[in-house]
Design an enzyme around this catalytic site. Structure first.
Site: not given
Length: 234
Positions: A35, A111, A180
């Site tokens: 990711t 995503k 994150k």
């Protein structure tokens, strides 16, 4: 194929000296399950194209147990010929493969948008269960009602159980990694001029969780932040 934690790790492994970019032959294909940011996905695609290689962004949805059972959801985007050649490998790691286009950043956006929905669910479920606990209502009963009617979903069922039982270990996905991902979501939102105000709120709560020493717990510990704000003993 690579699956790394963040942009810095991917840059080091792929673009660094003796990295993937240097090691792949002409015609080679790099599949990234990480990711990462949309900006880095485009940078990687350009770098591989310049060396007559191909880049496929193929982030996955699923916790570690799903990975071990090859039950992940794979979202892939990249050059059609490369995706076609790699389809058997992409299908092997999951139970469902979605090919959504030629631009690698499209898979990254899917995503990030999916993880935004999961993070939003963790926030609202955590707040709801904090309300129930303060009101003397059994969260397990609440989850049973949800599972049989309004929110029939393994995501609600699995995470709901963790939150109701305040069981944030073993860790499927660290809370600090959730932060994150929220940063990546907000960066993508800014680039597209599509505000995500709820993501900003969740980002702040994740920072609060890290400040309270929860960073290495499962990211469902976001619910513990809601419990703390409600004055509950955690």
């Amino acid at each position: 194929a690579t699956m790394l934690t963040d942009d810095a790790a991917v840059e080091a492994v792929v673009l660094g000296d003796e990295g993937v970019l240097q090691g792949l032959p002409r015609g080679g294909i790099h599949i990234s399950h990480s990711t990462i940011s949309t900006i880095l996905s485009r940078r990687l695609a350009d770098a591989h194209r310049e060396r007559e290689q191909s880049f496929i962004a193929a982030p996955v949805f699923g916790r570690p147990d799903a990975a071990q059972a090859a039950r992940l959801i794979v979202v892939a985007a990249g050059p059609p010929d490369a995706v076609g050649r790699c389809r058997p490998a992409l299908e092997a790691v999951g139970r469902k493969l979605f090919v959504i286009g030629t631009d690698a950043s499209a898979a990254v956006i899917v995503k990030l948008a999916g993880n935004f929905l999961i993070a939003s669910m963790l926030e609202t479920l955590g707040e709801s269960i904090a309300l129930l606990r303060k009101s003397g209502v059994d969260p397990a009963m609440f989850l049973e009602i949800l599972a049989g009617s309004l929110f029939q979903s393994p995501v609600y069922e699995n995470y709901g159980k963790l939150i109701a039982e305040q069981r944030y270990e073993p860790v499927g996905f660290k809370l600090r990694l959730g932060l994150k991902d929220l940063r990546l979501m907000l960066a993508a939102a800014e680039e597209a001029a599509a505000p995500l105000p709820i993501a900003s709120l969740i980002r702040d709560n994740l920072i609060s969780g890290i400040a309270q020493g929860l960073g290495d717990l499962d990211w469902s510990a976001l619910a513990r932040v809601a419990a703390m704000k409600a004055g509950l003993k955690t």
